[in-house]
Design a protein around this motif. Structure first.
Motif, PDB file in Angstrom:
ATOM      1  N   GLN A   1       0.845  -1.210   0.000  1.00 52.35           N
ATOM      2  CA  GLN A   1       0.000   0.000   0.000  1.00 52.35           C
ATOM      3  C   GLN A   1       0.877   1.256   0.000  1.00 52.35           C
ATOM      4  O   GLN A   1       0.614   2.208  -0.753  1.00 52.35           O
ATOM      5  N   ALA A   2       1.915   1.262   0.827  1.00 45.14           N
ATOM      6  CA  ALA A   2       2.807   2.427   0.887  1.00 45.14           C
ATOM      7  C   ALA A   2       3.505   2.636  -0.457  1.00 45.14           C
ATOM      8  O   ALA A   2       3.713   3.780  -0.886  1.00 45.14           O
ATOM      9  N   ALA A   3       3.842   1.549  -1.150  1.00 46.67           N
ATOM     10  CA  ALA A   3       4.446   1.678  -2.483  1.00 46.67           C
ATOM     11  C   ALA A   3       3.477   2.375  -3.433  1.00 46.67           C
ATOM     12  O   ALA A   3       3.865   3.272  -4.195  1.00 46.67           O
ATOM     13  N   LEU A   4       2.221   1.994  -3.371  1.00 48.32           N
ATOM     14  CA  LEU A   4       1.211   2.603  -4.244  1.00 48.32           C
ATOM     15  C   LEU A   4       1.002   4.083  -3.915  1.00 48.32           C
ATOM     16  O   LEU A   4       0.672   4.879  -4.796  1.00 48.32           O
ATOM     17  N   LEU A   5       1.215   4.431  -2.638  1.00 49.45           N
ATOM     18  CA  LEU A   5       0.917   5.793  -2.163  1.00 49.45           C
ATOM     19  C   LEU A   5       2.159   6.660  -2.021  1.00 49.45           C
ATOM     20  O   LEU A   5       2.055   7.827  -1.632  1.00 49.45           O
ATOM     21  N   HIS A   6       3.352   6.131  -2.333  1.00 48.22           N
ATOM     22  CA  HIS A   6       4.592   6.761  -1.870  1.00 48.22           C
ATOM     23  C   HIS A   6       4.849   8.163  -2.409  1.00 48.22           C
ATOM     24  O   HIS A   6       5.588   8.933  -1.792  1.00 48.22           O
ATOM     25  N   ASP A   7       4.269   8.521  -3.544  1.00 44.14           N
ATOM     26  CA  ASP A   7       4.487   9.871  -4.092  1.00 44.14           C
ATOM     27  C   ASP A   7       3.275  10.786  -3.915  1.00 44.14           C
ATOM     28  O   ASP A   7       3.291  11.917  -4.413  1.00 44.14           O
ATOM     29  N   THR A   8       2.223  10.340  -3.204  1.00 42.33           N
ATOM     30  CA  THR A   8       1.011  11.176  -3.122  1.00 42.33           C
ATOM     31  C   THR A   8       1.245  12.447  -2.306  1.00 42.33           C
ATOM     32  O   THR A   8       0.773  13.511  -2.686  1.00 42.33           O
ATOM     33  N   VAL A   9       1.962  12.335  -1.186  1.00 45.07           N
ATOM     34  CA  VAL A   9       2.173  13.540  -0.366  1.00 45.07           C
ATOM     35  C   VAL A   9       3.214  14.444  -1.034  1.00 45.07           C
ATOM     36  O   VAL A   9       3.044  15.662  -1.095  1.00 45.07           O
ATOM     37  N   GLU A  10       4.280  13.814  -1.574  1.00 43.65           N
ATOM     38  CA  GLU A  10       5.350  14.600  -2.194  1.00 43.65           C
ATOM     39  C   GLU A  10       4.865  15.347  -3.443  1.00 43.65           C
ATOM     40  O   GLU A  10       5.261  16.475  -3.698  1.00 43.65           O
ATOM     41  N   ASP A  11       4.014  14.736  -4.217  1.00 45.89           N
ATOM     42  CA  ASP A  11       3.699  15.273  -5.545  1.00 45.89           C
ATOM     43  C   ASP A  11       2.239  15.669  -5.780  1.00 45.89           C
ATOM     44  O   ASP A  11       1.886  16.071  -6.892  1.00 45.89           O
ATOM     45  N   THR A  12       1.368  15.544  -4.755  1.00 46.03           N
ATOM     46  CA  THR A  12      -0.035  15.975  -4.912  1.00 46.03           C
ATOM     47  C   THR A  12      -0.450  16.739  -3.646  1.00 46.03           C
ATOM     48  O   THR A  12       0.364  16.933  -2.740  1.00 46.03           O
ATOM     49  N   ASP A  13      -1.722  17.112  -3.564  1.00 44.88           N
ATOM     50  CA  ASP A  13      -2.198  17.879  -2.394  1.00 44.88           C
ATOM     51  C   ASP A  13      -2.492  17.000  -1.179  1.00 44.88           C
ATOM     52  O   ASP A  13      -3.050  17.468  -0.198  1.00 44.88           O
ATOM     53  N   THR A  14      -2.114  15.737  -1.210  1.00 44.68           N
ATOM     54  CA  THR A  14      -2.406  14.804  -0.117  1.00 44.68           C
ATOM     55  C   THR A  14      -1.616  15.142   1.143  1.00 44.68           C
ATOM     56  O   THR A  14      -0.439  15.494   1.054  1.00 44.68           O
ATOM     57  N   SER A  15      -2.265  15.027   2.319  1.00 49.39           N
ATOM     58  CA  SER A  15      -1.560  15.232   3.598  1.00 49.39           C
ATOM     59  C   SER A  15      -1.313  13.876   4.277  1.00 49.39           C
ATOM     60  O   SER A  15      -2.003  12.892   3.987  1.00 49.39           O
ATOM     61  N   PHE A  16      -0.350  13.874   5.211  1.00 52.30           N
ATOM     62  CA  PHE A  16      -0.100  12.640   5.979  1.00 52.30           C
ATOM     63  C   PHE A  16      -1.339  12.273   6.814  1.00 52.30           C
ATOM     64  O   PHE A  16      -1.621  11.091   7.013  1.00 52.30           O
ATOM     65  N   GLU A  17      -2.062  13.286   7.290  1.00 58.42           N
ATOM     66  CA  GLU A  17      -3.286  13.039   8.074  1.00 58.42           C
ATOM     67  C   GLU A  17      -4.289  12.230   7.246  1.00 58.42           C
ATOM     68  O   GLU A  17      -4.917  11.294   7.735  1.00 58.42           O
ATOM     69  N   GLU A  18      -4.424  12.636   5.986  1.00 55.29           N
ATOM     70  CA  GLU A  18      -5.351  11.938   5.085  1.00 55.29           C
ATOM     71  C   GLU A  18      -4.937  10.471   4.912  1.00 55.29           C
ATOM     72  O   GLU A  18      -5.775   9.563   4.953  1.00 55.29           O
ATOM     73  N   ILE A  19      -3.637  10.257   4.696  1.00 56.27           N
ATOM     74  CA  ILE A  19      -3.135   8.878   4.545  1.00 56.27           C
ATOM     75  C   ILE A  19      -3.428   8.089   5.822  1.00 56.27           C
ATOM     76  O   ILE A  19      -3.878   6.943   5.772  1.00 56.27           O
ATOM     77  N   GLY A  20      -3.187   8.715   6.966  1.00 46.88           N
ATOM     78  CA  GLY A  20      -3.423   8.051   8.251  1.00 46.88           C
ATOM     79  C   GLY A  20      -4.882   7.679   8.447  1.00 46.88           C
ATOM     80  O   GLY A  20      -5.200   6.568   8.874  1.00 46.88           O
ATOM     81  N   SER A  21      -5.784   8.605   8.104  1.00 51.39           N
ATOM     82  CA  SER A  21      -7.195   8.292   8.364  1.00 51.39           C
ATOM     83  C   SER A  21      -7.734   7.284   7.363  1.00 51.39           C
ATOM     84  O   SER A  21      -8.609   6.484   7.687  1.00 51.39           O
ATOM     85  N   GLU A  22      -7.203   7.264   6.142  1.00 53.96           N
ATOM     86  CA  GLU A  22      -7.667   6.280   5.145  1.00 53.96           C
ATOM     87  C   GLU A  22      -7.029   4.902   5.333  1.00 53.96           C
ATOM     88  O   GLU A  22      -7.675   3.893   5.086  1.00 53.96           O
ATOM     89  N   PHE A  23      -5.731   4.903   5.719  1.00 51.88           N
ATOM     90  CA  PHE A  23      -4.975   3.637   5.669  1.00 51.88           C
ATOM     91  C   PHE A  23      -4.316   3.241   6.989  1.00 51.88           C
ATOM     92  O   PHE A  23      -3.695   2.188   7.064  1.00 51.88           O
ATOM     93  N   GLY A  24      -4.433   4.083   8.003  1.00 48.97           N
ATOM     94  CA  GLY A  24      -3.898   3.733   9.312  1.00 48.97           C
ATOM     95  C   GLY A  24      -2.474   4.232   9.541  1.00 48.97           C
ATOM     96  O   GLY A  24      -1.782   4.654   8.607  1.00 48.97           O
ATOM     97  N   PRO A  25      -2.023   4.164  10.824  1.00 45.41           N
ATOM     98  CA  PRO A  25      -0.745   4.762  11.216  1.00 45.41           C
ATOM     99  C   PRO A  25       0.495   4.097  10.608  1.00 45.41           C
ATOM    100  O   PRO A  25       1.496   4.773  10.354  1.00 45.41           O
ATOM    101  N   LEU A  26       0.421   2.790  10.358  1.00 45.42           N
ATOM    102  CA  LEU A  26       1.605   2.114   9.814  1.00 45.42           C
ATOM    103  C   LEU A  26       1.873   2.552   8.376  1.00 45.42           C
ATOM    104  O   LEU A  26       3.008   2.913   8.024  1.00 45.42           O
ATOM    105  N   VAL A  27       0.842   2.542   7.536  1.00 51.10           N
ATOM    106  CA  VAL A  27       1.017   2.973   6.141  1.00 51.10           C
ATOM    107  C   VAL A  27       1.455   4.439   6.117  1.00 51.10           C
ATOM    108  O   VAL A  27       2.355   4.829   5.362  1.00 51.10           O
TER     109      VAL A  27
END
Ligand SMILES: Nc1nc2c(ncn2[C@@H]2O[C@H](COP(=O)(O)OP(=O)(O)O)[C@@H](OP(=O)(O)OP(=O)(O)O)[C@H]2O)c(=O)[nH]1
Ligand SMILES: [Mn+2]
Length: 184
Positions: free
Chosen positions: A53-79
């Motif tokens: 999952q992290a591989a699929l998401l690895h450039d979302t925060v760096e290259d889009t408007d995605t925040s770490f909070e969003e990743i956390g609430s969608e996929f949990g603290p480990l991802v």
């Protein structure tokens, strides 16, 4: 079918919508994170779902408007943590970001090291085939040498990925119809 992987693929596809890679064919950007996850699963035998999952998401925060909070609430603290470890601080100058990748690589979690190695494998394979638009020969050569320093710091977690990287660095890339060694 693992719904967690489908969820991450869908999220990344929406976030990267409209973005393109820097190759002359302007490949859709989403091909890159999907390829990184595919390298981990198909070529390295990685079955850990949060890593994929992290591989699929690895450039979302760096290259889009995605925040770490969003990743956390969608996929949990480990991802969220793995994606965080794979994200450069874009507020820093580029040279500093490049230096920090080398310095920080050995201290990352095993899961982040796996994603970092697969990320570099896909970028280096792209670079071997066709450099991004506008890249000079020295820029390509510098990228290979820098990537090796980063991936050297990720060793010890997956022999398959290390072998693939060795093969790339020992090989050649093509630039304007000529062949050059990846590491001079
Ligand atoms: N080889 C290649 N790279 C492309 C292409 N399109 C986009 N990229 C991205 O370009 C980045 C490498 O270019 P640089 O000039 O070093 O970095 P920059 O994007 O910050 O300017 C990589 O980002 P990254 O994933 O953040 O990785 P990295 O910079 O940490 O290696 C890579 O994903 C392409 O067609 N070929
Ligand atoms: Mn990437």
């Amino acid at each position: 079918m693992d719904t967690h992987l489908l969820q991450a693929t869908h999220f990344a596809a929406i976030k990267h919508a409209g973005q393109r890679r820097k190759d002359p064919q302007q490949t859709p950007y989403i091909n890159h994170p999907i390829a990184v996850a595919h390298v981990l699963w198909k070529e390295a035998g990685v079955q850990d779902v949060p890593t994929l999952q992290a591989a699929l998401l690895h450039d979302t925060v760096e290259d889009t408007d995605t925040s770490f909070e969003e990743i956390g609430s969608e996929f949990g603290p480990l991802v969220r943590q793995i994606v965080f470890e794979c994200t450069d601080d874009k507020s820093l100058p580029k040279e500093e970001r490049k230096r920090l990748q080398i310095v920080n690589a050995p201290h990352k979690s095993n899961q982040a090291k796996l994603v970092k190695m697969a990320d570099k494998i896909h970028n280096l394979r792209d670079l071997q085939k066709t450099p991004p638009e506008g890249w000079t020969l020295p820029r390509v050569q510098t990228y290979f040498a820098w990537a090796r320093q980063v991936t050297d710091g990720c060793r010890g977690v997956n022999p398959q990925l290390e072998a693939i990287l060795e093969g790339i660095y020992a090989g050649e890339f093509e630039y304007e119809g000529m062949k050059y060694r990846c590491i001079a």
